[in-house]
Design an enzyme around this catalytic site. Structure first.
Site, PDB file in Angstrom:
ATOM      1  N   HIS A 223       0.889  -1.360  -0.022  1.00 14.89           N
ATOM      2  CA  HIS A 223       0.166   0.021  -0.095  1.00 14.89           C
ATOM      3  C   HIS A 223       1.003   1.249  -0.122  1.00 14.89           C
ATOM      4  O   HIS A 223       2.057   1.175   0.387  1.00 14.89           O
ATOM      5  CB  HIS A 223      -0.816   0.021   1.319  1.00 14.89           C
ATOM      6  CG  HIS A 223      -0.196   0.132   2.455  1.00 14.89           C
ATOM      7  ND1 HIS A 223       0.555  -0.801   3.314  1.00 14.89           N
ATOM      8  CD2 HIS A 223       0.070   1.343   3.091  1.00 14.89           C
ATOM      9  CE1 HIS A 223       1.064  -0.339   4.251  1.00 14.89           C
ATOM     10  NE2 HIS A 223       1.003   0.898   4.499  1.00 14.89           N
ATOM     11  N   ASP A 225       0.845   5.172   1.906  1.00 16.06           N
ATOM     12  CA  ASP A 225       0.159   5.940   3.136  1.00 16.06           C
ATOM     13  C   ASP A 225      -0.727   7.063   2.430  1.00 16.06           C
ATOM     14  O   ASP A 225      -0.103   7.914   1.357  1.00 16.06           O
ATOM     15  CB  ASP A 225       1.207   6.180   4.111  1.00 16.06           C
ATOM     16  CG  ASP A 225       1.603   5.043   4.698  1.00 16.06           C
ATOM     17  OD1 ASP A 225       1.073   4.075   4.743  1.00 16.06           O
ATOM     18  OD2 ASP A 225       2.675   5.072   5.463  1.00 16.06           O
ATOM     19  N   HIS A 280       4.779   0.041  -0.013  1.00 11.45           N
ATOM     20  CA  HIS A 280       5.250  -0.723   1.098  1.00 11.45           C
ATOM     21  C   HIS A 280       4.420  -1.786   1.585  1.00 11.45           C
ATOM     22  O   HIS A 280       3.412  -1.750   1.551  1.00 11.45           O
ATOM     23  CB  HIS A 280       6.219   0.341   2.057  1.00 11.45           C
ATOM     24  CG  HIS A 280       5.082   1.098   2.684  1.00 11.45           C
ATOM     25  ND1 HIS A 280       4.682   2.250   2.259  1.00 11.45           N
ATOM     26  CD2 HIS A 280       4.703   1.183   3.925  1.00 11.45           C
ATOM     27  CE1 HIS A 280       3.678   2.882   2.941  1.00 11.45           C
ATOM     28  NE2 HIS A 280       3.675   2.213   4.166  1.00 11.45           N
ATOM     29  N   ARG A 290       6.715  -8.907  15.938  1.00  9.90           N
ATOM     30  CA  ARG A 290       7.390  -7.594  15.433  1.00  9.90           C
ATOM     31  C   ARG A 290       6.229  -6.655  15.867  1.00  9.90           C
ATOM     32  O   ARG A 290       4.992  -6.656  15.780  1.00  9.90           O
ATOM     33  CB  ARG A 290       7.678  -7.434  14.111  1.00  9.90           C
ATOM     34  CG  ARG A 290       7.991  -6.126  13.402  1.00  9.90           C
ATOM     35  CD  ARG A 290       8.667  -6.321  12.071  1.00  9.90           C
ATOM     36  NE  ARG A 290       9.033  -4.922  11.626  1.00  9.90           N
ATOM     37  CZ  ARG A 290       8.000  -4.184  10.997  1.00  9.90           C
ATOM     38  NH1 ARG A 290       6.849  -4.774  10.641  1.00  9.90           N
ATOM     39  NH2 ARG A 290       8.481  -2.986  10.415  1.00  9.90           N
TER      40      ARG A 290
HETATM   41  C1  LIG Z   1      -6.202   8.135   8.520  1.00 13.45           C
HETATM   42  C2  LIG Z   1      -5.807   6.923   8.066  1.00 13.45           C
HETATM   43  C3  LIG Z   1      -4.820   6.424   7.344  1.00 13.45           C
HETATM   44  C4  LIG Z   1      -4.779   5.136   7.276  1.00 13.45           C
HETATM   45  C5  LIG Z   1      -6.454   4.830   7.283  1.00 13.45           C
HETATM   46  C6  LIG Z   1      -6.797   5.787   8.417  1.00 13.45           C
HETATM   47  O1  LIG Z   1      -7.987   6.026   8.358  1.00 13.45           O
HETATM   48  C7  LIG Z   1      -6.555   5.332   9.765  1.00 13.45           C
HETATM   49  C8  LIG Z   1      -5.246   4.150   9.687  1.00 13.45           C
HETATM   50  C9  LIG Z   1      -4.154   4.496   8.619  1.00 13.45           C
HETATM   51  C10 LIG Z   1      -3.723   3.170   8.170  1.00 13.45           C
HETATM   52  C11 LIG Z   1      -2.354   2.666   9.062  1.00 13.45           C
HETATM   53  C12 LIG Z   1      -2.063   1.283   8.477  1.00 13.45           C
HETATM   54  C13 LIG Z   1      -1.798   1.165   7.083  1.00 13.45           C
HETATM   55  C14 LIG Z   1      -2.920   1.933   6.266  1.00 13.45           C
HETATM   56  C15 LIG Z   1      -2.836   1.911   4.858  1.00 13.45           C
HETATM   57  C16 LIG Z   1      -4.321   1.278   6.629  1.00 13.45           C
HETATM   58  O2  LIG Z   1      -4.924   0.621   6.522  1.00 13.45           O
HETATM   59  O3  LIG Z   1      -4.427   2.259   8.033  1.00 13.45           O
HETATM   60  C17 LIG Z   1      -3.198   3.229   6.805  1.00 13.45           C
HETATM   61  C18 LIG Z   1      -4.349   4.444   6.190  1.00 13.45           C
HETATM   62  C19 LIG Z   1      -3.897   5.174   5.111  1.00 13.45           C
HETATM   63  O4  LIG Z   1      -2.795   6.026   4.929  1.00 13.45           O
HETATM   64  O5  LIG Z   1      -4.511   5.528   4.048  1.00 13.45           O
HETATM   65  O1  LIG Z   2       5.143  -2.317  10.092  1.00 15.24           O
HETATM   66  C1  LIG Z   2       5.742  -1.615   9.233  1.00 15.24           C
HETATM   67  O2  LIG Z   2       6.776  -1.745   9.361  1.00 15.24           O
HETATM   68  C2  LIG Z   2       4.721  -0.942   8.106  1.00 15.24           C
HETATM   69  C3  LIG Z   2       3.428  -0.065   8.629  1.00 15.24           C
HETATM   70  C4  LIG Z   2       2.944   0.648   8.009  1.00 15.24           C
HETATM   71  O3  LIG Z   2       3.069   0.582   6.716  1.00 15.24           O
HETATM   72  C5  LIG Z   2       1.886   1.523   8.289  1.00 15.24           C
HETATM   73  O4  LIG Z   2       1.469   1.349   9.379  1.00 15.24           O
HETATM   74  O5  LIG Z   2       1.273   2.313   7.390  1.00 15.24           O
HETATM   75 FE   LIG Z   3       2.102   2.419   5.529  1.00 17.79          FE
END
Ligand SMILES: C=C1C[C@]23C[C@@]1(O)CC[C@H]2[C@@]12CCC[C@@](C)(C(=O)O1)[C@H]2[C@@H]3C(=O)O
Ligand SMILES: O=C(O)CCC(=O)C(=O)O
Ligand SMILES: [Fe+2]
Length: 351
Positions: A223, A225, A280, A290
């Site tokens: 994905h 961010d 990533h 982890r």
């Molecule tokens: C604000 C946000 C970004 C995020 C989705 C969320 O609503 C809350 C968690 C964030 C996160 C963290 C893990 C990876 C990610 C892709 C996910 O599934 O939840 C990111 C989201 C994002 O950056 O799109």
């Molecule tokens: O756990 C990791 O190394 C990656 C976490 C991550 O990509 C995320 O929280 O957006």
């Molecule tokens: Fe991420």
């Protein structure tokens, strides 16, 4: 032992002796990293010392080439990193039922659960996490830790404060590498001048339990961010991988005390496509669990739009993206996932 289609709770993954079908990914050769060979040079994202006099250039190059880098001498104390890691461990070590008391509601973003991107994948990810998105985490902490509530809220507040300072410092330096300053961006100028903090952010505590078949499992699927930038602390166990076109998946080996930073979709927009929003993922391990702690900085508070910096648009090329707020972008992302940047792309870009 779970049967083929048994519904497995993510709170107990570490105790499973076999990989349930719902967690078994069909990974291709391209999904794996190349086997180590003595001839191959092991590539890695750059490690940048923030006190280096050439820091602006170093950061600019890393952003352009990788969309990710590691930082040393960042000013965040080791004891705070240890505290937030041990808070995470304390939470994830709890029985599943206790963790589920902090489960995120349908509407809310904060709380315990699977990664939000899970809905786009057929198979389940080998991880659990706690998202701290706004003040509502305080109620969750009160339920989880009635006695140690003040201590744990204090750690999160301090961590957030330190991450805000660091994000602001990184923003100035990275902008410098593009030949602009915070004064060239209305919202960044206001943020810097005001006492108000860095605006919107989310902290995600990630836990990847030990896994009986790590080769066929996925901790967190590929994905980008959605935010401007992410600052990640990873425990002393590798698992994070970034994707680079010419190299494939490259592991980001943990270095004690060093933080990982990656460019998110909003910074890709801000830089008018100059900095890749790095793809990533996180792999898992057979013998060691982890923890990672991600601070996702989404930009200014309120409904402020992020758009390509005007000063870098005209001379170098057409404006590639329309303005978008973080909340609108998140709505789009969780509708179309990896097509979200295309969805806000300008169809016929002109200068
Ligand atoms: C604000 C946000 C970004 C995020 C989705 C969320 O609503 C809350 C968690 C964030 C996160 C963290 C893990 C990876 C990610 C892709 C996910 O599934 O939840 C990111 C989201 C994002 O950056 O799109
Ligand atoms: O756990 C990791 O190394 C990656 C976490 C991550 O990509 C995320 O929280 O957006
Ligand atoms: Fe991420």
């Amino acid at each position: 032992m779970p049967s083929i289609n048994e519904d497995v709770s993510i709170g107990n993954l570490g105790s499973l002796q076999t990989l349930p079908d719902s967690f078994t990914w069909k990974l291709t050769a391209a999904d794996s990293i190349l086997p180590p060979s003595s001839a191959a040079v092991k590539e890695s994202i750059p490690v940048i010392d923030l006190s280096d006099p050439d820091v602006t250039n170093l950061l600019g190059n890393a952003c352009k080439t990788w969309g990710a880098f590691q930082i040393a001498n960042h000013g965040v104390s080791q004891s705070l990193l240890d505290d937030v890691e041990s808070l995470s461990k304390t939470f994830f070590d709890m029985p599943s039922e206790r963790k589920l008391e902090a489960a995120s509601s349908n509407k809310g973003v904060s709380g315990y659960g699977e990664p939000r991107i899970s809905l786009f994948f057929e198979k389940k990810m080998w991880s659990e996490g706690l998202t701290i998105a706004d003040g509502s985490y305080r109620n969750q902490f009160l339920t989880i830790w009635p006695r140690d509530y003040t201590k744990y809220c204090g750690i999160i507040e301090e961590y957030k404060g330190e991450m805000e300072k660091l994000a602001s410092r990184l923003l100035s330096c990275i902008l410098g590498s593009l030949g602009v300053t915070v004064d060239d961006i209305e919202w960044a100028k206001k943020t810097e001048k005001s006492e108000s903090k860095m605006g919107q952010s989310v902290i995600r505590l990630n836990h990847y339990p030990v896994c009986p078949e790590p080769e066929r499992a996925m901790g967190l699927a590929a994905h980008t961010d959605s935010c401007l930038l992410t600052i990640l602390h990873q425990s002393n166990m590798g698992g994070l991988q970034v994707f680079k076109e010419e190299s494939g998946w490259v592991t980001v080996e943990p270095i004690p005390g060093v933080l990982v930073v990656n460019i998110g979709d909003l910074f890709h927009i801000l830089s008018n496509g100059k900095f890749p929003s790095v793809v990533h993922r996180a792999r898992v391990n057979r013998t060691k669990s982890r923890i990672s702690i991600a601070y996702l900085w989404g930009g200014p508070a309120g409904e402020v739009e992020i758009s390509p910096i005007s000063k870098i648009v005209g001379p170098v090329g057409p404006c590639l993206y329309r303005p978008v707020t973080w909340s609108e972008y998140l709505r789009i992302k969780f509708e179309v996932f990896d097509k979200a940047l295309d969805a806000i792309g300008v169809v016929n870009p002109t200068n």
